[in-house]
Design a protein around this motif. Structure first.
Motif, PDB file in Angstrom:
ATOM      1  N   LYS A 218       0.817  -1.214   0.000  1.00  0.00           N
ATOM      2  CA  LYS A 218       0.000   0.000   0.000  1.00  0.00           C
ATOM      3  C   LYS A 218       0.850   1.263   0.000  1.00  0.00           C
ATOM      4  O   LYS A 218       0.382   2.322  -0.406  1.00  0.00           O
ATOM      5  N   THR A 219       2.072   1.156   0.517  1.00  0.00           N
ATOM      6  CA  THR A 219       2.963   2.324   0.541  1.00  0.00           C
ATOM      7  C   THR A 219       4.389   1.893   0.180  1.00  0.00           C
ATOM      8  O   THR A 219       4.728   0.707   0.235  1.00  0.00           O
ATOM      9  N   VAL A 220       5.196   2.888  -0.157  1.00  0.00           N
ATOM     10  CA  VAL A 220       6.600   2.609  -0.495  1.00  0.00           C
ATOM     11  C   VAL A 220       7.351   2.118   0.748  1.00  0.00           C
ATOM     12  O   VAL A 220       8.181   1.209   0.666  1.00  0.00           O
ATOM     13  N   ALA A 221       7.038   2.694   1.903  1.00  0.00           N
ATOM     14  CA  ALA A 221       7.708   2.256   3.137  1.00  0.00           C
ATOM     15  C   ALA A 221       7.426   0.778   3.401  1.00  0.00           C
ATOM     16  O   ALA A 221       8.318   0.031   3.828  1.00  0.00           O
ATOM     17  N   ASP A 222       6.187   0.358   3.135  1.00  0.00           N
ATOM     18  CA  ASP A 222       5.836  -1.055   3.325  1.00  0.00           C
ATOM     19  C   ASP A 222       6.650  -1.950   2.393  1.00  0.00           C
ATOM     20  O   ASP A 222       7.077  -3.049   2.782  1.00  0.00           O
ATOM     21  N   ALA A 223       6.842  -1.487   1.160  1.00  0.00           N
ATOM     22  CA  ALA A 223       7.641  -2.265   0.206  1.00  0.00           C
ATOM     23  C   ALA A 223       9.089  -2.349   0.682  1.00  0.00           C
ATOM     24  O   ALA A 223       9.725  -3.407   0.590  1.00  0.00           O
ATOM     25  N   ALA A 224       9.604  -1.223   1.211  1.00  0.00           N
ATOM     26  CA  ALA A 224      10.992  -1.202   1.709  1.00  0.00           C
ATOM     27  C   ALA A 224      11.149  -2.179   2.875  1.00  0.00           C
ATOM     28  O   ALA A 224      12.121  -2.951   2.930  1.00  0.00           O
ATOM     29  N   ASP A 225      10.192  -2.170   3.787  1.00  0.00           N
ATOM     30  CA  ASP A 225      10.269  -3.073   4.942  1.00  0.00           C
ATOM     31  C   ASP A 225      10.218  -4.536   4.506  1.00  0.00           C
ATOM     32  O   ASP A 225      10.918  -5.390   5.058  1.00  0.00           O
ATOM     33  N   THR A 226       9.369  -4.823   3.538  1.00  0.00           N
ATOM     34  CA  THR A 226       9.228  -6.209   3.085  1.00  0.00           C
ATOM     35  C   THR A 226      10.480  -6.647   2.332  1.00  0.00           C
ATOM     36  O   THR A 226      10.967  -7.774   2.506  1.00  0.00           O
ATOM     37  N   LEU A 227      11.013  -5.746   1.497  1.00  0.00           N
ATOM     38  CA  LEU A 227      12.246  -6.087   0.789  1.00  0.00           C
ATOM     39  C   LEU A 227      13.376  -6.383   1.771  1.00  0.00           C
ATOM     40  O   LEU A 227      14.165  -7.317   1.561  1.00  0.00           O
ATOM     41  N   SER A 228      13.449  -5.609   2.842  1.00  0.00           N
ATOM     42  CA  SER A 228      14.542  -5.818   3.801  1.00  0.00           C
ATOM     43  C   SER A 228      14.476  -7.231   4.393  1.00  0.00           C
ATOM     44  O   SER A 228      15.499  -7.796   4.770  1.00  0.00           O
ATOM     45  N   VAL A 229      13.282  -7.808   4.429  1.00  0.00           N
ATOM     46  CA  VAL A 229      13.137  -9.170   4.955  1.00  0.00           C
ATOM     47  C   VAL A 229      13.490 -10.228   3.904  1.00  0.00           C
ATOM     48  O   VAL A 229      14.191 -11.196   4.193  1.00  0.00           O
ATOM     49  N   VAL A 230      13.003 -10.055   2.685  1.00  0.00           N
ATOM     50  CA  VAL A 230      13.179 -11.129   1.690  1.00  0.00           C
ATOM     51  C   VAL A 230      14.499 -11.038   0.914  1.00  0.00           C
ATOM     52  O   VAL A 230      14.901 -12.014   0.271  1.00  0.00           O
ATOM     53  N   ALA A 231      15.197  -9.900   0.957  1.00  0.00           N
ATOM     54  CA  ALA A 231      16.415  -9.729   0.154  1.00  0.00           C
ATOM     55  C   ALA A 231      17.583 -10.501   0.752  1.00  0.00           C
ATOM     56  O   ALA A 231      17.563 -10.889   1.914  1.00  0.00           O
ATOM     57  N   GLY A 232      18.593 -10.713  -0.071  1.00  0.00           N
ATOM     58  CA  GLY A 232      19.841 -11.275   0.433  1.00  0.00           C
ATOM     59  C   GLY A 232      20.319 -12.501  -0.322  1.00  0.00           C
ATOM     60  O   GLY A 232      19.560 -13.153  -1.037  1.00  0.00           O
ATOM     61  N   HIS A 233      21.595 -12.774  -0.156  1.00  0.00           N
ATOM     62  CA  HIS A 233      22.228 -13.888  -0.850  1.00  0.00           C
ATOM     63  C   HIS A 233      21.684 -15.217  -0.338  1.00  0.00           C
ATOM     64  O   HIS A 233      21.352 -15.344   0.840  1.00  0.00           O
ATOM     65  N   ASP A 234      21.575 -16.167  -1.256  1.00  0.00           N
ATOM     66  CA  ASP A 234      21.093 -17.504  -0.904  1.00  0.00           C
ATOM     67  C   ASP A 234      21.974 -18.523  -1.625  1.00  0.00           C
ATOM     68  O   ASP A 234      22.015 -18.536  -2.855  1.00  0.00           O
ATOM     69  N   PRO A 235      22.660 -19.371  -0.882  1.00  0.00           N
ATOM     70  CA  PRO A 235      23.512 -20.371  -1.551  1.00  0.00           C
ATOM     71  C   PRO A 235      22.727 -21.270  -2.502  1.00  0.00           C
ATOM     72  O   PRO A 235      23.302 -21.864  -3.407  1.00  0.00           O
TER      73      PRO A 235
END
Lengths: 487, 102
Positions: A218-235
């Motif tokens: 619903k907001t850009v801040a919500d997208a930023a928060d969600t990205l911070s959770v799902v992002a990152g390297h994965d072997p």
């Protein structure tokens, strides 16, 4: 007094932290909203409320132990091509009827670790091929702003659910615009991270050099928060990037002073609806009034983007989808020999758009055509990347329309596949280059349908596009508008 | 099926469908023929480009030899994998007979 399901992620975080509501309350409210409005919208293919409530209680218990986090206790709707262990994952295809995921996609596992609740399978074009969800084998998802119109696609269910408040946030995937375009059509935020930013493990592959898991919110801040959770390297995904994950929420605090916004006239060319172009130009002017500096840039190879994409994406798809052969997964049509079984299974259980792309991809990869089509498209892809490299030498972000039009009427595009493909022109380039992109609501057509502003950035520059999107959003009220019948 | 002479303007739908293992009806073949030829006509615009000396870009961020330590990791449960097969016989997946009897 609005219901919990109508709040955004940040608002719910505050309510959870203050103890004003529980995760169980939120899941219950979302389930009630699904019950009330999803009969009309059809964003959900299924939603197991009982299972979600068990996980909500677990999240509430974690909070009681002192745990905190942006997604703790928040239900997240999952596009039907991401695996959630124990749930069905049909990719909106008849071919995968009965398939039960044996494991969690990494993005889903990261949601769970953060205490989020994967709640519901949301609709899409079959195997993510399409731009309207009309190519779902399980029926179209309607646009919450006008039920006669499409929700966009392929992540149409993810976008419509957020817009109709039947989801707080959702995960989608973007191969040629499949997160940004439905976000634009439904008036919500859509974030396509850079290629390699989020693991693709457990994301059913469409075109492996283009696919990326994305967020609708619903907001850009919500997208930023969600990205911070799902992002990152994965072997488990060798193409996921080892580069560190920055604090996306921190980037939101900065204003637009001094940010250079590139404007390439090619993105406003033939085929772009004048209402859309006017809205987007007005949004850019608004960013300039906030202190950003406009920079005219060129994108000379944009007109080739659709051709390049509709060679490369079908080529990769034809290979990826060869695994759906009636042997290991889902549905089978029995026959006397294995080849007939495969041929009959694939004819009976794949939809027209998927067949069309498999045929096209098989053709461009076949002997005698490989150099004329596939290699040529790979070389032309490098020119798109060069265009971006030159653009980002002159500016920080590029702003454009997300799609040339607003959401069209259901059935209007079905007869002409090529016309549908041309609608992807503004979103395809960042998939080809591997950069990141954001769709933010920036206006409405006369007919009352949402228009999205696309903000593109180079690979791993999500902070920049989030900062720009947040600053724009917070000084406008487009994101606060609600579809009439669902507010 | 023998490979047809290359024709850059028309997709040989019957030949390609066989390669792709999709059994199309005559009506489907005719429909896809028209649609795919339209797409080909459009993508021929790439012939305008001078691509001499340009390296093909097959991947956004090319990376080579991504290796990991050779140690066992958790794998998905075998039962769950087998249960997804349309025809399971004990721990095997049943398929139509592939070879003639000896």
């Amino acid at each position: 007094m609005s219901i919990l399901a109508q709040q955004n992620l940040r608002e719910l975080q505050a309510l959870l932290e203050s103890g004003a509501c529980s995760s169980r309350d939120i899941v219950t409210s979302v389930a009630e909203q699904i019950q009330t409005v999803d009969g009309d919208i059809h964003a959900y293919l299924e939603a197991d409320t009982e299972a979600a409530l068990v996980e909500a209680d677990a999240a509430d218990a974690r909070r009681a132990q002192g745990e905190k986090g942006p997604l703790l206790g928040i239900p997240v709707a999952i596009k039907d091509l991401l695996n959630v262990k124990g749930q069905s994952c049909r990719c909106a295809s008849k071919l995968l009827e009965g398939f039960v995921s044996p494991y969690d996609a990494t993005s889903v596992a990261k949601l769970r670790q953060a205490g989020a609740i994967p709640f519901g399978r949301v609709n899409m074009d079959e195997f993510a091929m399409g731009a309207s969800t009309e190519h779902s084998a399980y029926g179209v998802t309607r646009n919450p702003w006008n039920l006669e119109h499409v929700s966009g696609g392929s992540s149409g269910g993810s976008a419509a659910a957020v817009a109709a408040h039947t989801a707080i946030v959702s995960l989608g995937s973007d191969t040629g615009g499949s997160v940004r375009q439905p976000a634009s059509f439904c008036g919500c935020v859509g974030l396509k991270p850079s290629y390699g930013r989020v693991s693709r493990y457990g994301l059913t592959a469409f075109a492996s050099s283009l696919d990326q898991v994305g967020v609708l919110s619903k907001t850009v801040a919500d997208a930023a928060d969600t990205l911070s959770v799902v992002a990152g390297h994965d072997p488990r995904d060798t193409t996921s990037d080892p580069i560190g994950v920055p604090d996306y929420a921190a980037a939101l605090g900065e204003d637009l002073k001094g940010m250079k916004i590139g404007i390439a006239e090619e993105f406003f060319g033939e085929g772009v609806d004048p209402e859309v172009a006017a809205s987007v130009r007005k949004a850019i002017d608004h960013c300039v009034s906030l202190g950003a500096e406009p920079v005219a840039v060129q994108f000379p190879h944009l007109k080739y983007a659709v051709s390049i994409y509709y060679i490369l994406a079908p080529a990769e798809a034809s290979v990826n989808l060869s695994r759906f052969d009636g042997i290991r997964y889902g549905n089978r049509v029995e026959a006397d020999d294995p080849v007939s079984m495969m041929c009959k299974t694939r004819d009976a259980h794949l939809g027209d758009e998927v067949k069309r792309r498999i045929l096209l991809g098989t053709y461009v990869l076949s002997s005698g055509y490989y150099d004329a089509y596939y290699v040529k498209a790979l070389k032309a892809r490098a020119l798109i990347k060069q265009d971006f490299d030159k653009v980002y030498e002159q500016c920080d972000v590029l702003m454009s329309p997300v799609a040339p039009t607003t959401a069209y009427k259901i059935g209007a595009g079905a007869q002409d596949p090529l016309a549908m493909y041309l609608g992807d022109i503004c979103t395809i380039p960042s998939n080809l280059s591997g950069g990141c992109g954001l769709s933010v609501p920036c206006g409405f057509s006369q007919a009352g349908l949402p228009i999205g502003l696309q903000i593109l950035g180079p690979a791993f520059a999500e902070e920049r596009i989030l900062r720009a999107g947040h600053a724009f959003e917070q000084s406008t009220d487009w994101h606060l508008k609600q579809p009439g019948s669902f507010s | 099926m023998s490979q047809p002479t290359p024709d850059l303007d028309h997709v040989d739908v019957t030949y390609v469908a066989n390669l792709a293992r999709i059994e199309l009806s005559a009506a489907e073949t005719e429909k896809f023929q028209g649609e795919l030829d339209d797409v080909l006509a459009y993508i021929h615009q790439l012939n305008e480009l001078d691509l001499e000396g340009i390296e093909p870009m097959s991947h956004p961020h090319p990376r080579e030899n991504v290796l990991r330590e050779d140690v066992p990791v958790e794998a998905p449960d075998r039962e769950l994998l087998l249960n997804n097969a349309p025809a399971r016989v004990q721990d095997l997946i049943r398929v139509p007979q592939m070879m003639e009897d000896a």
